[in-house]
Each structure stands twice: as C-alpha cells, then as structure tokens.
Design an enzyme around this catalytic site. Structure first.
Site, PDB file in Angstrom:
ATOM      1  N   TYR A 180      -8.315   4.261   5.521  1.00 51.69           N
ATOM      2  CA  TYR A 180      -7.661   3.558   6.623  1.00 51.69           C
ATOM      3  C   TYR A 180      -7.577   4.402   7.902  1.00 51.69           C
ATOM      4  O   TYR A 180      -6.566   4.398   8.596  1.00 51.69           O
ATOM      5  CB  TYR A 180      -6.263   3.068   6.207  1.00 51.69           C
ATOM      6  CG  TYR A 180      -6.306   2.179   4.985  1.00 51.69           C
ATOM      7  CD1 TYR A 180      -7.013   0.973   5.012  1.00 51.69           C
ATOM      8  CD2 TYR A 180      -5.705   2.552   3.788  1.00 51.69           C
ATOM      9  CE1 TYR A 180      -7.095   0.164   3.888  1.00 51.69           C
ATOM     10  CE2 TYR A 180      -5.770   1.739   2.661  1.00 51.69           C
ATOM     11  CZ  TYR A 180      -6.468   0.545   2.719  1.00 51.69           C
ATOM     12  OH  TYR A 180      -6.544  -0.246   1.607  1.00 51.69           O
ATOM     13  N   SER A 229       0.828  -1.206   0.000  1.00 54.28           N
ATOM     14  CA  SER A 229       0.000   0.000   0.000  1.00 54.28           C
ATOM     15  C   SER A 229       0.862   1.256   0.000  1.00 54.28           C
ATOM     16  O   SER A 229       1.978   1.255   0.516  1.00 54.28           O
ATOM     17  CB  SER A 229      -0.922  -0.004   1.224  1.00 54.28           C
ATOM     18  OG  SER A 229      -2.077   0.745   0.960  1.00 54.28           O
ATOM     19  N   GLU A 244      -7.425  -2.820  -8.081  1.00 52.29           N
ATOM     20  CA  GLU A 244      -8.162  -2.718  -6.828  1.00 52.29           C
ATOM     21  C   GLU A 244      -7.707  -1.508  -6.009  1.00 52.29           C
ATOM     22  O   GLU A 244      -7.229  -1.655  -4.894  1.00 52.29           O
ATOM     23  CB  GLU A 244      -7.968  -3.996  -6.010  1.00 52.29           C
ATOM     24  CG  GLU A 244      -8.426  -5.238  -6.748  1.00 52.29           C
ATOM     25  CD  GLU A 244      -8.085  -6.534  -6.016  1.00 52.29           C
ATOM     26  OE1 GLU A 244      -8.845  -7.504  -6.175  1.00 52.29           O
ATOM     27  OE2 GLU A 244      -7.072  -6.573  -5.289  1.00 52.29           O
ATOM     28  N   PRO A 245      -7.842  -0.300  -6.557  1.00 50.63           N
ATOM     29  CA  PRO A 245      -7.416   0.872  -5.794  1.00 50.63           C
ATOM     30  C   PRO A 245      -8.302   1.074  -4.563  1.00 50.63           C
ATOM     31  O   PRO A 245      -9.522   0.967  -4.655  1.00 50.63           O
ATOM     32  CB  PRO A 245      -7.589   2.031  -6.784  1.00 50.63           C
ATOM     33  CG  PRO A 245      -8.631   1.546  -7.753  1.00 50.63           C
ATOM     34  CD  PRO A 245      -8.453   0.055  -7.842  1.00 50.63           C
ATOM     35  N   GLY A 246      -7.688   1.329  -3.438  1.00 53.87           N
ATOM     36  CA  GLY A 246      -8.427   1.666  -2.219  1.00 53.87           C
ATOM     37  C   GLY A 246      -8.059   3.076  -1.814  1.00 53.87           C
ATOM     38  O   GLY A 246      -8.771   4.051  -2.091  1.00 53.87           O
ATOM     39  N   ARG A 247      -6.890   3.197  -1.229  1.00 51.45           N
ATOM     40  CA  ARG A 247      -6.383   4.486  -0.765  1.00 51.45           C
ATOM     41  C   ARG A 247      -6.476   5.577  -1.842  1.00 51.45           C
ATOM     42  O   ARG A 247      -6.908   6.697  -1.569  1.00 51.45           O
ATOM     43  CB  ARG A 247      -4.905   4.287  -0.371  1.00 51.45           C
ATOM     44  CG  ARG A 247      -4.244   5.492   0.240  1.00 51.45           C
ATOM     45  CD  ARG A 247      -2.739   5.250   0.416  1.00 51.45           C
ATOM     46  NE  ARG A 247      -2.424   4.063   1.191  1.00 51.45           N
ATOM     47  CZ  ARG A 247      -2.459   4.007   2.526  1.00 51.45           C
ATOM     48  NH1 ARG A 247      -2.790   5.071   3.226  1.00 51.45           N
ATOM     49  NH2 ARG A 247      -2.146   2.893   3.156  1.00 51.45           N
ATOM     50  N   GLY A 282      -2.542  -0.315  -4.112  1.00 52.98           N
ATOM     51  CA  GLY A 282      -1.236   0.254  -3.795  1.00 52.98           C
ATOM     52  C   GLY A 282      -0.977   1.639  -4.352  1.00 52.98           C
ATOM     53  O   GLY A 282       0.041   2.245  -4.020  1.00 52.98           O
ATOM     54  N   CYS A 334      -5.829   3.975  27.759  1.00 56.73           N
ATOM     55  CA  CYS A 334      -4.782   3.680  28.736  1.00 56.73           C
ATOM     56  C   CYS A 334      -3.874   2.546  28.289  1.00 56.73           C
ATOM     57  O   CYS A 334      -3.134   1.989  29.094  1.00 56.73           O
ATOM     58  CB  CYS A 334      -5.410   3.377  30.090  1.00 56.73           C
ATOM     59  SG  CYS A 334      -5.988   4.888  30.872  1.00 56.73           S
TER      60      CYS A 334
HETATM   61  C1  LIG Z   1      -6.112  -3.627   0.824  1.00 58.52           C
HETATM   62  C2  LIG Z   1      -6.186  -4.242  -0.523  1.00 58.52           C
HETATM   63  C3  LIG Z   1      -6.300  -3.427  -1.653  1.00 58.52           C
HETATM   64  C4  LIG Z   1      -6.255  -1.928  -1.596  1.00 58.52           C
HETATM   65  O1  LIG Z   1      -4.989  -1.459  -1.324  1.00 58.52           O
HETATM   66  P1  LIG Z   1      -4.667   0.129  -1.413  1.00 58.52           P
HETATM   67  O2  LIG Z   1      -3.262   0.194  -0.995  1.00 58.52           O
HETATM   68  O3  LIG Z   1      -5.598   0.816  -0.490  1.00 58.52           O
HETATM   69  O4  LIG Z   1      -4.880   0.525  -2.822  1.00 58.52           O
HETATM   70  C5  LIG Z   1      -6.445  -4.048  -2.874  1.00 58.52           C
HETATM   71  N1  LIG Z   1      -6.454  -5.394  -2.987  1.00 58.52           N
HETATM   72  C6  LIG Z   1      -6.339  -6.205  -1.913  1.00 58.52           C
HETATM   73  C7  LIG Z   1      -6.380  -7.668  -2.108  1.00 58.52           C
HETATM   74  C8  LIG Z   1      -6.194  -5.663  -0.654  1.00 58.52           C
HETATM   75  O5  LIG Z   1      -6.064  -6.457   0.406  1.00 58.52           O
END
Ligand SMILES: *Cc1c(COP(=O)(O)O)cnc(C)c1O
Length: 398
Positions: free
Chosen positions: A379, A210, A282-285, A247, A349
């Site tokens: 995240y 990532s 599979e873009p997330g971030r 990533g 704590c």
């Molecule tokens: C977490 C994840 C992503 C997304 O990753 P980013 O770094 O947020 O783009 C894509 N594919 C898989 C399988 C993941 O576990």
C-alpha cells in the site's frame, strides 16, 4: 562502512487501554529487509523515490503463513503490491490470488495464473467486468447484495458465489466495515433469493479490517460464517467455501499478534468446519509489507508560525498515504540531532498532501537527506499517482 540509520523512539500516542488484550501479543521475531541492500541501491544513484523489495522475505512470509494455517489456502490480495516480480514469487510458492478489477485479472493471466485460482472478491462489479472475468474462466464471485446476486447470476448462471458478511473491525488500523458486508438479518434475503434462482451461493467471506491487531475478529467472523452455512443448508444450498479475507498485520511501531497467535484462534474455529469446505484467506499486507523499505528524500524545510515543516519528494500522492489514516511507520534517517516535532508534507501543492503532524524527527534534517520507511512494501507504490507532475516511485528488487 556506512552505519545503520537512526530509528527514533516514538512516544506512545495511544493510551495502553486502546490496544487489544496484551496477552495476545507475543515476541515471535518479525522480519525486515537488511539495510545493507539500501546502501547498495543508493550507490547506484537516486533519481526518485523507490521501494526496495527483497523477494526472499516474501517467500518466507508465505511459507510461515502456510505453516501456521495448514488448512488455509492463501490467495494474495493483488492490490497490496501488484508488481509482477512480487506476483511471480507468490506464484512460485503456490499462492492463489484475489482481485478487485479486470486489470488485476489481466496482470495475473499474463503471468499464466490459471483463472480458477483467482477469486473476484470485489462485492460490487460492473456487468462488463463480470462478463469479461467469466469469459476468462473466473469461477468464484463475491457479493453482498441481492442486486449483485441477480446481476452475476444473470450473466453467468453457473457462477459460484460467496457472500460477504460484516464483522467487527475493532482493533484494525485501517477499518473497512461500513462500505461492504451484510448484517446477519440481511443474509436471509440473499439466501432465499439464491435458492429461488437456483444460484450456486456456496461460500461466505468477511474482512476483519486491514492491519488487524485483534485476533478475536477472526473468531467472530468464523462463527458468523458457520451461522450462514446453516441457513444455506436449510435452504437447500451447498456451502463449500470459507474465505477468511485479509487483515493479517505486520510490525510497525505498535505491538502486533504474530500470525501464529492469530492461527491459534483460526485453527480452533476451523475444527468443526466440514472437510468438503475449502478454506482460503486473502493476505495482502502480511505477505509483502516487511519485505520492503520505501526510500524518499527531503526537498526542503520551512518554519511556519514556529512550527517546523519538512517536505519530502513522496507524500500522500506519491506512496506515503496510510499515515493519514493513523498507520504509524518506523521511519529512519541518517541524522542524530535532538528530536523535535515536525509536520511532514509531500511535494505537491495540494493542501491534502500532509502525511504526518507533530512527528518526532531530528532537528537538523535538511534538503537532500534520505528518509527510510521500514516495512512499507504494501500500500505504498500501489497507491501512488503522478499528480502535479511528480514521478511515480519505482519498485526495485534486491
Ligand atoms: C484489500 C483486501 C484484502 C487484503 O487486505 P490486507 O489487509 O492487505 O491483508 C483482502 N481481501 C479483500 C476483499 C480486500 O479488499
């Protein structure tokens, strides 16, 4: 009216040599939520930490992603930020999705996402989860072991399967390698087993890590996938999915390659991938991070053995966790005092609840001061728990 808060100049903690080749970085403008929305949100009051998201920025990010990578279908990684309002915008923009759990699947089905648009990318799933997902119409399942191949095939003999291979995570702020992914020599066994079972092993995926700031990793991943495709064809299998994983980075304090720079590498690698192969990512971030500011507040300060400590109402358990693995956010405040090193901790704590050590903040920080963390739409809220009785941060939408 109120002025913009102060963004401090952070010292370069990493030597320049640690960074990938600097010619890969360019100056494409990156986006960020307009700060006037934060002032407006705070006028409505503050009771607990919140993430303020401008969904129009998410819309722009997915359009930019598609423009840079015309052959690549984006499937949003739900875990980055599963807020339904975020998901809805991505559905409107024609995104597919990537899930790790059946709860994420249910969330998407409730929003009327067709199951065929959802890829189950978790390489290790329980039999119950596979059965449930198959029953709901999920077609594609990831795996990275012979055990999982037999498991999925036993439950759903016509499942379409994609194998996750290992690629270097060099230059990623949040490396993932080691937990998942098959080595090149291990792939032979899975290809042979799929051929023997007549399982539809039809794809390859990888994850470069990532916040990956090194486009070279995608080139290596695509090359590795092509080698696996060749092995599949030789074994009589029919490869037709190339999943480039996630990533794709966003800007915080370190330079990043823009999506356009990464796309140069990916598009070049895709030139000789046959047209019958569906290419997805599979873009997330990348899609959600810079659409949001995370806002929290100082609950108290202290001096221990000469060291200044600042306690926020959101720490490792409340959304500010990626700092513990080295991600450096652009954090702003309304104070103008001289910058001194502080240790930053959350309100719980638990001794693990320390977000940053020796980070520069104004010396006059006090209880009640707001903390503004830029580009924190991914995240943060997704990770938060109610540990020790502190409330979950809320997601507010502009
Ligand atoms: C977490 C994840 C992503 C997304 O990753 P980013 O770094 O947020 O783009 C894509 N594919 C898989 C399988 C993941 O576990």
């Amino acid at each position: 009216m109120a002025v913009r808060p102060v963004a401090f100049k952070k010292p370069q903690s990493q030597p320049e040599t640690e960074q990938p080749q600097s010619d890969l970085f360019d100056t494409h403008p990156e986006v960020r939520l307009d700060f006037k929305h934060i002032r407006a949100a705070l006028k409505q009051g503050y009771t607990k930490p919140f993430l303020l998201v401008d969904t129009s920025l998410i819309r722009n990010k997915i359009r930019r992603f598609k423009a840079a990578l015309p052959r690549v279908h984006p499937h949003y990684a739900v875990k980055a930020n599963p807020d339904p309002r975020v998901l809805k915008v991505l559905i409107e923009e024609g995104a597919g999705f990537e899930i790790a759990s059946i709860a994420e699947l249910d969330l998407l089905l409730k929003l009327k996402v067709p199951a065929a648009e959802v890829y189950y990318s978790n390489p290790v799933k329980s039999s119950d989860s596979i059965r449930y997902a198959a029953g709901k119409g999920i077609e594609w399942f990831a795996l990275d072991s012979v055990e999982e191949l037999r498991k999925v095939h036993g439950i759903k003999p016509d499942a379409r399967l994609y194998v996750r291979i290992e690629v270097p995570n060099v230059g990623s702020d949040w490396p993932l390698s080691g937990k998942f992914g098959m080595k090149a020599q291990e792939v032979d066994a899975i290809v042979a087993e799929a051929a023997a079972l007549k399982a539809d092993l039809a794809g390859v995926t990888f994850h470069v890590g990532s916040q990956c700031r090194n486009p070279e990793n995608w080139r290596v991943g695509i090359q590795g996938a092509k080698r696996v495709f060749k092995k599949m064809r030789l074994a009589g299998l029919q490869p037709r999915l190339l999943n480039l994983g996630g990533g794709y980075p966003v800007r915080h304090v370190k330079p990043i390659p823009s999506i356009e720079k990464i796309a140069e590498v990916i598009n070049h690698g895709l030139r000789d991938v046959p047209q019958n192969v569906r290419v997805m990512a599979e873009p997330g971030r990348y899609l959600v991070s810079d659409a949001g500011y995370f806002v929290c507040r100082v609950v108290g300060t202290a001096t221990r053995s000469g060291k200044r400590w600042m306690y926020w109402d959101a720490g490792v358990f409340g959304g500010v966790i990626e700092t513990t693995e080295g991600l450096r956010y652009d954090v702003q405040t309304d104070r103008q005092g001289k910058l001194i090193p502080w240790n930053i901790a959350g309100p719980t704590c638990d001794s693990v609840d320390v977000c940053m050590r020796d980070e520069l903040f104004p010396e006059d920080m006090q209880e009640g001061d707001f903390i503004y963390i830029a580009n924190a739409g991914a995240y943060t809220t997704a990770y938060a728990s109610q540990f020790n009785g502190f409330p979950l941060p809320e997601v507010r939408v502009v």
